[in-house]
Design a protein around this motif. Structure first.
Motif, PDB file in Angstrom:
ATOM      1  N   LEU A   1       1.026  -3.448  -6.238  1.00 52.04           N
ATOM      2  CA  LEU A   1       0.257  -3.082  -5.049  1.00 52.04           C
ATOM      3  C   LEU A   1      -0.381  -4.299  -4.391  1.00 52.04           C
ATOM      4  O   LEU A   1      -0.538  -4.335  -3.174  1.00 52.04           O
ATOM      5  CB  LEU A   1      -0.839  -2.080  -5.410  1.00 52.04           C
ATOM      6  CG  LEU A   1      -0.400  -0.641  -5.700  1.00 52.04           C
ATOM      7  CD1 LEU A   1      -1.620   0.230  -5.871  1.00 52.04           C
ATOM      8  CD2 LEU A   1       0.475  -0.091  -4.601  1.00 52.04           C
TER       9      LEU A   1
ATOM     10  N   GLY B   1       1.561  -5.528  -1.815  1.00 49.49           N
ATOM     11  CA  GLY B   1       1.838  -4.579  -0.743  1.00 49.49           C
ATOM     12  C   GLY B   1       2.985  -3.641  -1.008  1.00 49.49           C
ATOM     13  O   GLY B   1       3.492  -2.993  -0.095  1.00 49.49           O
TER      14      GLY B   1
ATOM     15  N   GLY C   1      -5.109  -0.511   1.702  1.00 48.31           N
ATOM     16  CA  GLY C   1      -3.929  -1.342   1.935  1.00 48.31           C
ATOM     17  C   GLY C   1      -4.088  -2.213   3.168  1.00 48.31           C
ATOM     18  O   GLY C   1      -3.707  -3.380   3.174  1.00 48.31           O
TER      19      GLY C   1
ATOM     20  N   LEU D   1       2.847   1.447  -2.001  1.00 47.61           N
ATOM     21  CA  LEU D   1       1.669   2.183  -1.531  1.00 47.61           C
ATOM     22  C   LEU D   1       2.029   3.607  -1.111  1.00 47.61           C
ATOM     23  O   LEU D   1       1.291   4.553  -1.392  1.00 47.61           O
ATOM     24  CB  LEU D   1       1.033   1.423  -0.363  1.00 47.61           C
ATOM     25  CG  LEU D   1      -0.433   1.732  -0.057  1.00 47.61           C
ATOM     26  CD1 LEU D   1      -1.300   1.473  -1.268  1.00 47.61           C
ATOM     27  CD2 LEU D   1      -0.903   0.880   1.126  1.00 47.61           C
ATOM     28  N   GLU D   2       3.189   3.747  -0.456  1.00 47.13           N
ATOM     29  CA  GLU D   2       3.591   5.087   0.019  1.00 47.13           C
ATOM     30  C   GLU D   2       3.837   6.046  -1.137  1.00 47.13           C
ATOM     31  O   GLU D   2       3.424   7.206  -1.100  1.00 47.13           O
ATOM     32  CB  GLU D   2       4.848   4.982   0.891  1.00 47.13           C
ATOM     33  CG  GLU D   2       4.547   4.551   2.313  1.00 47.13           C
ATOM     34  CD  GLU D   2       5.788   4.593   3.189  1.00 47.13           C
ATOM     35  OE1 GLU D   2       6.694   5.419   2.916  1.00 47.13           O
ATOM     36  OE2 GLU D   2       5.853   3.792   4.139  1.00 47.13           O
TER      37      GLU D   2
ATOM     38  N   LEU E   1       2.522   5.932  -4.067  1.00 51.08           N
ATOM     39  CA  LEU E   1       1.217   6.260  -4.656  1.00 51.08           C
ATOM     40  C   LEU E   1       0.486   7.289  -3.799  1.00 51.08           C
ATOM     41  O   LEU E   1      -0.081   8.258  -4.311  1.00 51.08           O
ATOM     42  CB  LEU E   1       0.389   4.977  -4.803  1.00 51.08           C
ATOM     43  CG  LEU E   1      -0.939   5.086  -5.537  1.00 51.08           C
ATOM     44  CD1 LEU E   1      -0.753   5.644  -6.944  1.00 51.08           C
ATOM     45  CD2 LEU E   1      -1.619   3.716  -5.610  1.00 51.08           C
ATOM     46  N   GLN E   2       0.522   7.099  -2.475  1.00 49.42           N
ATOM     47  CA  GLN E   2      -0.113   8.055  -1.556  1.00 49.42           C
ATOM     48  C   GLN E   2       0.477   9.453  -1.718  1.00 49.42           C
ATOM     49  O   GLN E   2      -0.241  10.450  -1.726  1.00 49.42           O
ATOM     50  CB  GLN E   2       0.086   7.593  -0.108  1.00 49.42           C
ATOM     51  CG  GLN E   2      -0.979   6.643   0.373  1.00 49.42           C
ATOM     52  CD  GLN E   2      -0.754   6.303   1.839  1.00 49.42           C
ATOM     53  OE1 GLN E   2       0.072   5.452   2.153  1.00 49.42           O
ATOM     54  NE2 GLN E   2      -1.465   6.970   2.720  1.00 49.42           N
TER      55      GLN E   2
ATOM     56  N   LEU F   1      -6.900  -4.064  -3.505  1.00 49.50           N
ATOM     57  CA  LEU F   1      -6.129  -3.291  -4.481  1.00 49.50           C
ATOM     58  C   LEU F   1      -5.970  -4.027  -5.810  1.00 49.50           C
ATOM     59  O   LEU F   1      -5.184  -3.637  -6.648  1.00 49.50           O
ATOM     60  CB  LEU F   1      -4.745  -2.967  -3.890  1.00 49.50           C
ATOM     61  CG  LEU F   1      -4.783  -1.992  -2.706  1.00 49.50           C
ATOM     62  CD1 LEU F   1      -3.448  -1.982  -2.004  1.00 49.50           C
ATOM     63  CD2 LEU F   1      -5.159  -0.605  -3.154  1.00 49.50           C
TER      64      LEU F   1
ATOM     65  N   LEU G   1      -6.369   5.384   0.640  1.00 52.43           N
ATOM     66  CA  LEU G   1      -5.498   4.394   0.023  1.00 52.43           C
ATOM     67  C   LEU G   1      -4.887   3.495   1.100  1.00 52.43           C
ATOM     68  O   LEU G   1      -4.795   2.273   0.935  1.00 52.43           O
ATOM     69  CB  LEU G   1      -4.393   5.107  -0.763  1.00 52.43           C
ATOM     70  CG  LEU G   1      -3.793   4.417  -1.974  1.00 52.43           C
ATOM     71  CD1 LEU G   1      -4.859   3.940  -2.940  1.00 52.43           C
ATOM     72  CD2 LEU G   1      -2.854   5.374  -2.687  1.00 52.43           C
ATOM     73  N   ALA G   2      -4.492   4.114   2.230  1.00 52.97           N
ATOM     74  CA  ALA G   2      -3.934   3.342   3.342  1.00 52.97           C
ATOM     75  C   ALA G   2      -4.983   2.383   3.906  1.00 52.97           C
ATOM     76  O   ALA G   2      -4.677   1.237   4.249  1.00 52.97           O
ATOM     77  CB  ALA G   2      -3.441   4.291   4.434  1.00 52.97           C
TER      78      ALA G   2
END
Length: 431
Positions: A244, A247, A305, A250-251, A253-254, A312, A301-302
């Motif tokens: 993370l 980068g 990011g 992330l998606e 995880l979301q 993170l 979370l976004a």
């Protein structure tokens, strides 16, 4: 009355308490049958959260470090459980080598070691402490806050055996989580009993495997009682270890955060619960000292990011990508002197030996209490958790409440035994 409980005194937990008490003979028989098939961890502790509408374990520790929090009244149970455990593993045991963790600078942890030494000495063993610290090259005294001291000695490896100078143990007890790897000196000790086994350490252990095993146990137990397993199980989803901080991932995880929140919202709606659900994101490996991130919405979370990699980094420990665990958050509605509290249950072999409340005056009911500033109140478990009082009104009897905590903690301990069987690297040898 149960000490200082608020919302916990009403709602489904009382129904669960009643059902557990009414089913006590069936429950104890069920545990007996399970222990005929599975080996309990040598010792363990379980952090529980009582939300009033739900009671669930949120952490199961296989190298418990707080035996000093047990009251004097609890020690006889610990000694008896230690006798039973040792007799089962090595009846002719004479010498026990205790290997501590690296926290020997902490007077609190030293008190834990002193209590463990006392328990096993009273169980009929000669107990000495051997250190993994290469700086310990001769017997070294460590002073405790009460004026007493402990001696730690350098380990001595001779072929397939580990011991100390003039001390050859049949059993080696680890009180070290092995979160930094397995030292070579502990490998291939086929002539001695090493407890717990090396694969119980955080080098190999994963929370996701534990909660997968716990879900299996919770479903079996709930079928026995005719209840919804969600009342005792925190939903948990592993997310593969993308980096993370660079980068990545992330998606994914979301998506999992959204999924757990949606399922939790549905359960809250089904049970008429007014709380707002939340999730915790934890590193899948590592003990309870590792950080957690609390979210009420996947969008948070976004936002993190967008703030950049540094935001993170809370779960990184310098070893690259890590697998994470997204877990349904369980609020705690227990209070001791107005401070947020959670029960912690201690076990040895298959027996509950005691417990206490972990409290934190500066933390909220949704936050991790295992953090600097926490303290411990053993008095809540002063009355035996082994002797419930049938017929008492639910929520009004401490022994009944603590018997229920002991049942849920033993389910987590049983899950740990399932987990250790599945992850045993030498399992095929015995198949």
């Amino acid at each position: 009355m149960v000490p200082h409980l608020t919302t916990a005194l009403t709602g489904p937990i009382n129904e669960l308490e009643q059902r557990i008490l009414e089913s006590m003979p069936a429950i104890e028989r069920w545990f007996r049958l399970e222990w005929m098939e599975h080996t309990p961890p040598f010792y363990s502790s379980v952090d529980l959260r009582n939300a009033g509408f739900k009671l669930a374990p949120v952490g199961t520790h296989l190298f418990p470090g707080g035996f000093n929090n047990l009251t004097q009244d609890m020690l006889p149970l610990s000694v008896q459980a230690a006798m039973a455990a040792i007799e089962k593993i090595c009846p002719e045991a004479k010498n026990l080598l205790l290997i501590p963790g690296k926290q020997t600078h902490s007077s609190f942890y030293l008190s834990n070691l002193a209590t463990l030494k006392r328990i096993f000495t009273q169980a009929g063993l000669n107990v000495r402490l051997g250190s993994l610290d290469p700086a310990i090259t001769e017997p070294t005294e460590l002073n405790l806050a009460d004026g007493s001291s402990l001696t730690v000695e350098p380990l001595l490896r001779q072929r397939g055996r580990l011991g100390l100078k003039d001390f050859d143990p049949c059993t080696i007890l680890l009180n070290n989580e092995l979160s930094e790897g397995v030292p070579r000196v502990l490998e291939h000790l086929h002539e001695q009993y090493l407890l717990p086994p090396l694969h119980a350490g955080w080098t190999l252990r994963r929370k996701s495997q534990h909660f997968k095993s716990y879900e299996e146990v919770a479903k079996k137990f709930s079928k026995l009682l005719g209840m919804d397993p969600w009342l005792i199980h925190p939903m948990s989803v592993p997310v593969s270890g993308e980096d993370l901080s660079a980068g990545h991932g992330l998606e994914a995880l979301q998506t999992q955060v959204d999924l757990v929140l949606s399922k939790t919202r549905k359960k809250y709606k089904d049970y008429g619960i007014q709380e707002k659900p939340f999730v915790l994101i934890k590193p899948d490996a590592g003990g309870h000292s590792q950080g957690t991130l609390m979210l009420r919405d996947a969008k948070e979370l976004a936002d993190l990011g967008r703030r950049g990699a540094g935001a993170l980094n809370w779960f990184q420990s310098g070893h690259g990508p890590h697998q994470l665990l997204v877990q349904e958050g369980v609020v705690t509605h227990e209070r001791v002197n107005e401070a947020v509290a959670e029960p912690v249950v201690y076990m040895m072999d298959r027996y509950v030996v005691g417990g206490f409340y972990r409290i934190h005056a500066e933390r909220g009911s949704e936050e991790n209490l295992n953090a600097p500033g926490s303290s411990f109140v053993p008095l809540a478990f002063a009355q035996s958790s082994q002797l419930p009082r049938p017929g008492e009104k639910p929520g009004a009897s401490a022994p009944n409440r603590f018997y229920m905590y002991g049942v849920i903690a033993r389910l987590a301990m049983l899950a740990a035994s399932y987990e250790l069987e599945v992850t045993d690297p030498e399992a095929e040898v015995y198949a």
